[in-house]
Design a protein around this motif. Structure first.
Motif, PDB file in Angstrom:
ATOM      1  N   UNK A  91      78.085 181.534  71.497  1.00  0.00           N
ATOM      2  CA  UNK A  91      78.478 180.134  72.372  1.00  0.00           C
ATOM      3  C   UNK A  91      79.866 179.848  72.277  1.00  0.00           C
ATOM      4  N   UNK A  92      80.906 180.829  72.081  1.00  0.00           N
ATOM      5  CA  UNK A  92      82.240 180.222  72.150  1.00  0.00           C
ATOM      6  C   UNK A  92      82.732 179.660  70.931  1.00  0.00           C
ATOM      7  N   UNK A  93      82.008 179.853  69.781  1.00  0.00           N
ATOM      8  CA  UNK A  93      82.412 179.760  68.501  1.00  0.00           C
ATOM      9  C   UNK A  93      83.477 180.524  67.807  1.00  0.00           C
ATOM     10  N   UNK A  94      83.597 181.884  68.511  1.00  0.00           N
ATOM     11  CA  UNK A  94      84.558 182.813  67.586  1.00  0.00           C
ATOM     12  C   UNK A  94      85.899 182.305  67.609  1.00  0.00           C
ATOM     13  N   UNK A  95      86.625 182.563  66.400  1.00  0.00           N
ATOM     14  CA  UNK A  95      88.059 182.809  66.281  1.00  0.00           C
ATOM     15  C   UNK A  95      88.376 184.412  65.926  1.00  0.00           C
ATOM     16  N   UNK A  96      89.072 184.665  66.301  1.00  0.00           N
ATOM     17  CA  UNK A  96      89.605 186.243  65.881  1.00  0.00           C
ATOM     18  C   UNK A  96      90.854 186.449  65.211  1.00  0.00           C
ATOM     19  N   UNK A  97      90.318 186.838  63.807  1.00  0.00           N
ATOM     20  CA  UNK A  97      91.230 186.893  62.912  1.00  0.00           C
ATOM     21  C   UNK A  97      91.864 188.458  62.814  1.00  0.00           C
ATOM     22  N   UNK A  98      92.951 188.709  62.935  1.00  0.00           N
ATOM     23  CA  UNK A  98      93.445 189.949  62.884  1.00  0.00           C
ATOM     24  C   UNK A  98      94.687 190.199  61.722  1.00  0.00           C
ATOM     25  N   UNK A  99      94.701 191.320  60.963  1.00  0.00           N
ATOM     26  CA  UNK A  99      95.662 191.562  59.998  1.00  0.00           C
ATOM     27  C   UNK A  99      95.945 193.263  60.299  1.00  0.00           C
ATOM     28  N   UNK A 100      96.871 193.639  59.588  1.00  0.00           N
ATOM     29  CA  UNK A 100      97.603 194.892  59.871  1.00  0.00           C
ATOM     30  C   UNK A 100      97.105 195.985  59.178  1.00  0.00           C
TER      31      UNK A 100
END
Length: 296
Positions: A91-100
């Motif tokens: 329901x739109x609660x996602x935060x996308x964390x990215x690393x290398x």
């Protein structure tokens, strides 16, 4: 540097255990006041996206994040599908964390080449731009619940990665130090080194400075053995790596003292560096909760 952005608090959870145990841990994190529940991306641990969907079922308000995806493991178009589907299901609660990506042993286990640091950062940038482009296309399916896709957090330390983060990230996460070339050791940053990194990133951000959130991953929360009223509390001190301190000062990624003292240290880190989003590891989840209460 002062920031008027309110505090947010996250906890990086370790998934092993049954469905019931994982759901109970997520509910407990929300009860303790954590704003964000994070799941890391390492081989030998459960996959982040299924864990996040189950966390959403167990909670009501907490945001949910991949902290952080090992981006070189993913094809960008396939990752976009997983991200959009997960955002729908939570329901739109996602935060996308990215690393290398930084742990060579995991690439070896996956039978994948371990690119150079520069190549891994380039792939991260290509991934971010691909995701942004797909999510901004009104014809793209599946649609994420958040109109332009979830907010993007980019975590890292080096100059090349910070340049990518300054251009593309909604949240920039500082791990409190830097990994060895093969990822098998973490070197804790001193206060002077953190000062330099923050100044570097702010110079890159320019006019975007006030719109980007700064996260600090607290590597350790060391409560003192005596509370403010003089009563004894369990000894939670753990040993630190030999390079964890720069002279008499604790590194910025380590906080020490009573909950009230730690709360003051976080205020000082907000004033000095602009950190308003702090994340702890699951083993410090209960330990850190009184600090959250002191700052609310």
């Amino acid at each position: 540097m002062s920031s008027q952005r309110p505090f947010r608090f996250g906890v990086n959870m370790f998934v092993p255990g049954s469905r019931r145990e994982w759901s109970a841990k997520c509910r407990r994190a929300e009860e303790l006041g954590y704003d964000v529940i994070g799941v890391a991306d390492h081989l030998g641990a459960p996959a982040p996206f299924p864990a996040i969907v189950l966390a959403a079922e167990a909670t009501e308000r907490a945001r949910l994040t991949t902290f952080v995806l090992n981006t070189p493991f993913y094809n960008a178009a396939l990752l976009a599908r997983d991200v959009a589907s997960t955002d729908q299901f939570v329901d739109g609660r996602l935060e996308l964390g990215l690393g290398a990506g930084y742990v060579k042993a995991e690439f070896d286990l996956a039978e994948m080449p371990f690119p150079s640091g520069g190549q891994r950062v380039q792939q991260l940038e290509r991934t971010v731009t691909t995701l942004r482009g797909l999510f901004e296309d009104p014809e793209y399916q599946p649609r994420p619940a958040q109109p332009s896709g979830p907010p993007v957090m980019i975590a890292g330390w080096g100059d090349r990665l910070m340049r990518v983060a300054a251009e593309h990230a909604d949240i920039i996460a500082f791990p409190g130090g830097w990994a060895s070339p093969t990822g098998d050791a973490l070197h804790f940053a001193s206060t002077a080194q953190m000062d330099e990194r923050i100044a570097y990133v702010r110079g890159l951000l320019g006019d975007r400075t006030d719109s980007v959130e700064f996260n600090l991953l607290l590597q350790q929360v060391l409560q003192s053995t005596e509370s403010t009223d003089g009563t004894e509390t369990p000894d939670r001190f753990l040993s630190l790596p030999p390079d964890a301190a720069d002279g008499p000062e604790d590194p910025p990624s380590v906080v020490t003292g009573t909950p009230e003292e730690i709360a003051q240290q976080l205020k000082e880190r907000r004033e000095r560096y602009g950190f308003t989003y702090f994340t702890v590891m699951e083993f410090n989840m209960e330990n850190f909760a009184p600090v959250i209460a002191a700052l609310r």
